[in-house]
Design an enzyme around this catalytic site. Sequence first.
Site, mmCIF file in Angstrom:
data_model
loop_
_atom_site.group_PDB
_atom_site.id
_atom_site.type_symbol
_atom_site.label_atom_id
_atom_site.label_comp_id
_atom_site.label_asym_id
_atom_site.label_seq_id
_atom_site.Cartn_x
_atom_site.Cartn_y
_atom_site.Cartn_z
ATOM 1 N N LYS A 1 0.835 -1.203 0.000
ATOM 2 C CA LYS A 1 0.000 0.000 0.000
ATOM 3 C C LYS A 1 0.876 1.263 0.000
ATOM 4 O O LYS A 1 0.686 2.165 -0.806
ATOM 5 C CB LYS A 1 -0.927 0.004 1.223
ATOM 6 C CG LYS A 1 -1.909 1.155 1.214
ATOM 7 C CD LYS A 1 -2.723 1.226 2.476
ATOM 8 C CE LYS A 1 -1.873 1.810 3.576
ATOM 9 N NZ LYS A 1 -2.575 2.204 4.776
ATOM 10 N N ASP B 1 -6.640 1.146 0.987
ATOM 11 C CA ASP B 1 -6.632 1.402 2.426
ATOM 12 C C ASP B 1 -8.026 1.065 2.970
ATOM 13 O O ASP B 1 -8.851 0.486 2.261
ATOM 14 C CB ASP B 1 -6.232 2.863 2.726
ATOM 15 C CG ASP B 1 -7.352 3.838 2.396
ATOM 16 O OD1 ASP B 1 -8.326 3.441 1.704
ATOM 17 O OD2 ASP B 1 -7.283 4.996 2.841
#
Length: 244
Positions: A129, A148
């Site tokens: 991420k 997220d």
Amino acid sequence: MSRAESPPPEKKSHAKKVCAGLKRAYPDATCALTHANPYQLLVATILSAQCTDARVNMVTPELFRRYPNAASLAHAERNELEELIRSTGFFRAKARNLLEMAGQLVSRHHGEIPRKLEDLTALSGVGRKTANVVLGTAFGIARGIVVDTHVRRLAKRLGLTTKNAPEQIERELMEIVPRSQWVDLSHRLIHHGRRVCLARRPRCEACSLSAICPKVGVSAAVNTAKPERSKTARKRSTQSAAQS
Ligand code: SF4
């Protein structure tokens, strides 16, 4: 989803409508972490784990003043660094990761931020991420899609995925959304998740995507949400607790 099973056309067409709707609503959405260069964005993104962007933005000006680059951060005094980032939570682990990561940037990449996903994820404290955030926002490289907590929740509600694991969600999104929109899509979903499609109380009645959104799992989210108490009720409760 394997490459062999390409997604049905209606799924791609639905994703196209969602992307268009989000673009209309948030044409200029971008990363909320304040940064002036790739190094600052990488550090800020590491600090943002389990912490709000607003809180990180309060901490980073002084952090970047003291440690303006990887070389200075690599030589930071641990206690001092921990104190500076304490309010972002998990500060010991974050300080350890920042020190290691900065040392690795110096020893492996001459203090520069690498532009390859594999090089980024090989750094301490940097997962897929974080690497996608840095590649997409700092370098404009769409190597993947940032998933997220907001992207995860909205992708499900909007019927873009049925998966739970971030890596699987990312893969599904990459199959149905053109690469040219990967970076903007996550910025826009995050904006929408913060403003309208809230975790416990999605504001479907005020949502510009309502007509095309299947609202997967929304009634369950609303039914399990704790009722918001008014300010007056909270004040009364505090007063009576203080008097008892
Ligand atoms: S209609 Fe409701 S569930 Fe769908 S994106 Fe909008 S706020 Fe979220």
